[in-house]
Design a protein around this motif. Structure first.
Motif, mmCIF file in Angstrom:
data_model
loop_
_atom_site.group_PDB
_atom_site.id
_atom_site.type_symbol
_atom_site.label_atom_id
_atom_site.label_comp_id
_atom_site.label_asym_id
_atom_site.label_seq_id
_atom_site.Cartn_x
_atom_site.Cartn_y
_atom_site.Cartn_z
ATOM 1 N N LEU A 6 -7.723 -27.354 12.345
ATOM 2 C CA LEU A 6 -5.877 -27.332 12.466
ATOM 3 C C LEU A 6 -7.070 -27.379 14.508
ATOM 4 N N THR A 7 -6.221 -27.587 15.633
ATOM 5 C CA THR A 7 -6.714 -27.121 16.953
ATOM 6 C C THR A 7 -5.483 -25.803 17.364
ATOM 7 N N ALA A 8 -6.055 -24.888 18.383
ATOM 8 C CA ALA A 8 -5.244 -23.351 18.219
ATOM 9 C C ALA A 8 -6.434 -23.379 19.898
ATOM 10 N N PRO A 9 -5.345 -22.466 19.859
ATOM 11 C CA PRO A 9 -5.654 -21.992 21.560
ATOM 12 C C PRO A 9 -6.400 -20.691 21.237
ATOM 13 N N GLN A 10 -7.228 -20.251 21.855
ATOM 14 C CA GLN A 10 -8.213 -18.688 21.694
ATOM 15 C C GLN A 10 -7.332 -17.774 21.244
ATOM 16 N N SER A 11 -6.321 -17.246 21.586
ATOM 17 C CA SER A 11 -5.487 -16.120 21.262
ATOM 18 C C SER A 11 -4.612 -16.242 19.853
ATOM 19 N N LEU A 12 -5.401 -17.713 19.473
ATOM 20 C CA LEU A 12 -4.282 -17.984 17.173
ATOM 21 C C LEU A 12 -5.688 -17.580 16.573
ATOM 22 N N VAL A 13 -6.574 -18.144 17.425
ATOM 23 C CA VAL A 13 -7.954 -18.228 16.721
ATOM 24 C C VAL A 13 -8.468 -17.230 15.233
ATOM 25 N N SER A 60 -10.041 -24.744 20.195
ATOM 26 C CA SER A 60 -10.689 -24.295 18.998
ATOM 27 C C SER A 60 -10.672 -25.417 18.009
ATOM 28 N N THR A 61 -11.449 -25.170 16.876
ATOM 29 C CA THR A 61 -10.963 -26.179 15.901
ATOM 30 C C THR A 61 -11.309 -25.352 14.556
ATOM 31 N N LEU A 62 -10.183 -25.037 13.593
ATOM 32 C CA LEU A 62 -10.583 -24.844 12.686
ATOM 33 C C LEU A 62 -10.830 -25.450 11.235
ATOM 34 N N LYS A 63 -11.432 -25.262 10.529
ATOM 35 C CA LYS A 63 -11.915 -26.168 9.182
ATOM 36 C C LYS A 63 -11.631 -25.196 7.838
ATOM 37 N N ALA A 64 -10.732 -25.110 7.532
ATOM 38 C CA ALA A 64 -10.252 -24.288 6.252
ATOM 39 C C ALA A 64 -10.339 -24.906 4.925
ATOM 40 N N LEU A 65 -11.186 -24.765 3.836
ATOM 41 C CA LEU A 65 -11.073 -25.788 2.412
ATOM 42 C C LEU A 65 -10.204 -24.966 1.580
ATOM 43 N N PHE A 66 -9.834 -26.022 0.770
ATOM 44 C CA PHE A 66 -8.796 -25.193 -0.110
ATOM 45 C C PHE A 66 -8.974 -26.046 -1.565
ATOM 46 N N THR A 77 2.279 -25.862 5.879
ATOM 47 C CA THR A 77 3.722 -25.794 6.596
ATOM 48 C C THR A 77 3.741 -24.182 7.035
ATOM 49 N N LEU A 78 3.247 -23.402 6.513
ATOM 50 C CA LEU A 78 4.128 -22.591 6.693
ATOM 51 C C LEU A 78 3.182 -21.864 8.461
ATOM 52 N N LEU A 79 1.988 -22.130 8.884
ATOM 53 C CA LEU A 79 1.405 -21.687 9.384
ATOM 54 C C LEU A 79 2.303 -23.152 10.958
ATOM 55 N N LEU A 80 2.495 -23.933 10.396
ATOM 56 C CA LEU A 80 3.412 -24.337 11.513
ATOM 57 C C LEU A 80 5.142 -24.221 11.735
ATOM 58 N N ALA A 81 5.794 -23.062 11.148
ATOM 59 C CA ALA A 81 6.814 -22.518 11.066
ATOM 60 C C ALA A 81 6.882 -21.788 11.756
ATOM 61 N N GLN A 82 5.712 -20.843 11.861
ATOM 62 C CA GLN A 82 6.273 -19.433 11.894
ATOM 63 C C GLN A 82 5.815 -18.922 13.960
ATOM 64 N N GLU A 83 6.993 -18.550 14.358
ATOM 65 C CA GLU A 83 7.140 -17.953 16.328
ATOM 66 C C GLU A 83 5.850 -17.651 17.133
ATOM 67 N N TRP A 84 4.994 -17.166 15.749
ATOM 68 C CA TRP A 84 4.194 -16.300 16.744
ATOM 69 C C TRP A 84 2.762 -17.188 17.355
ATOM 70 N N ALA A 85 3.145 -19.215 15.947
ATOM 71 C CA ALA A 85 1.652 -19.604 16.010
ATOM 72 C C ALA A 85 1.826 -20.796 17.096
ATOM 73 N N GLN A 86 2.754 -20.825 18.069
ATOM 74 C CA GLN A 86 3.134 -21.790 18.856
ATOM 75 C C GLN A 86 1.926 -22.181 19.809
ATOM 76 N N GLY A 87 1.549 -23.875 19.519
ATOM 77 C CA GLY A 87 0.148 -24.203 19.766
ATOM 78 C C GLY A 87 -0.974 -24.531 19.230
ATOM 79 N N LEU A 88 -0.376 -24.293 18.017
ATOM 80 C CA LEU A 88 -1.329 -24.628 17.357
ATOM 81 C C LEU A 88 -0.604 -25.868 15.984
ATOM 82 N N GLY A 89 -1.575 -27.042 16.080
ATOM 83 C CA GLY A 89 -1.721 -28.125 15.787
ATOM 84 C C GLY A 89 -2.573 -28.799 14.268
ATOM 85 N N VAL A 90 -1.751 -29.438 14.553
ATOM 86 C CA VAL A 90 -2.948 -29.602 12.557
ATOM 87 C C VAL A 90 -3.519 -31.567 12.957
#
Length: 300
Positions: A6-13, A60-66, A77-90
């Motif tokens: 994921l890519t995220a601005p500092q405020s979302l990390v 920032s690039t966030l690397k999450a393992l599942f 899917t759930l993260l991209l649907a959140q209003e507070w997560a504007q600016g987050l990208g996959v």
């Protein structure tokens, strides 16, 4: 396993990382500079003992393992649907190639020569033929594996001075012992009745276990264990705490005893000399990659 990038601005990390770990079943989350290796890259590392110059990267690039692909897809899917997560990208979702992580980690740590005859050797390596004194030590939670210049310089001083001084090392203090490596080194070179102290309980436990594995007897505990005077006092910490500890450490050095300090940058030498001047005159005894070893002897 599957990795979600994921890519995220500092405020979302921070909120995204917390959501991934606490609510979306991520096994781990790491954060890297999305602009690394470009002109927009910004370092976050400050001087030792000082806060970083900025809180985070612009992107920032966030690397999450599942464990499964379905879990990773649902998290995205759930993260991209959140209003507070504007600016987050996959960026990507991909399978992680299985590796022998234990062997891969072990391959990064090799025996370290302190002197031609004194070595630090991980337990999975053979002891070099030329080694006469050996510390068996694996990477762990506490600081001090022998790879850092400050640790190497302290151990080198112990090994070089032992022939002339070890007969006087009937008491030794390692203040801020970390893994216990300096205390163990002193024990292997003639030190007796060695006290190893640290403010971190994990370091206390690590030092005790490492000492037992190396056949060295240590008295390990929190700083109040240190009592009285010692012919040899070792402290490999950082410059700022070393300055604050000047009266404490000097108070533990016996008349004619030696004080060995590390964790100090070259540009900090004068500060330390001034801080310790009322008790002991420090001098630079060694340098390595921008770090220095400072030593002094209390007047008899």
């Amino acid at each position: 396993m599957f990795e979600l990038l994921l890519t995220a601005p500092q405020s979302l990390v921070e909120p995204v990382s917390e959501a991934l770990m606490n609510e979306l079943e991520a096994l781990s989350v790491s954060v890297e500079d999305a602009d690394a290796d470009t002109e927009a890259e910004h370092a976050l590392f400050g001087e030792p003992g000082m806060p970083p110059p900025r809180a985070g990267w612009d992107r920032s690039t966030l690397k999450a393992l599942f464990q499964t692909e379905a879990q990773a897809e649902e998290a995205a899917t759930l993260l991209l649907a959140q209003e507070w997560a504007q600016g987050l990208g996959v960026q990507a979702l991909s399978a992680v190639v299985e590796q022998d992580w234990v062997r891969l980690t072990q391959s990064q740590f090799s025996p370290v020569a302190i002197t031609p005859e004194f070595w630090i050797v991980p337990t999975w390596h053979e002891v070099p033929e030329e080694a006469r004194a050996v510390i068996r030590l694996d990477p762990g939670l506490a600081f001090g594996t022998g790879t850092h210049p400050t640790t190497r310089m302290c151990l080198n001083w112990i090994a070089q001075q032992a022939p002339a001084l070890s007969s006087s090392w009937h008491r030794v203090l390692d203040y801020g012992c970390g893994s216990g490596i300096l205390a163990i080194g002193a024990g292997l070179h003639g030190g007796q009745h060695i006290d190893a102290v640290d403010i971190d309980p994990a370091a206390v436990e690590s030092s005790a276990l490492n000492a037992q594995a190396n056949g060295v007897t240590l008295n390990v505990g929190l700083p109040d264990l240190a009592q009285g005077e010692y012919p040899l006092v070792l402290a490999n910490i950082l410059a700022i705490p070393l300055k604050l500890l000047a009266p404490v450490l000097c108070g533990h050095v016996a008349e004619g005893g030696h004080l060995v300090l590390a964790g100090i940058l070259e540009r900090q030498a004068a500060e330390l000399q001034q801080a310790y001047a009322p008790w002991i005159a420090l001098e630079v005894s060694n340098t390595d990659d921008g770090w220095i070893l400072m030593t002094g002897q209390r007047r008899a």
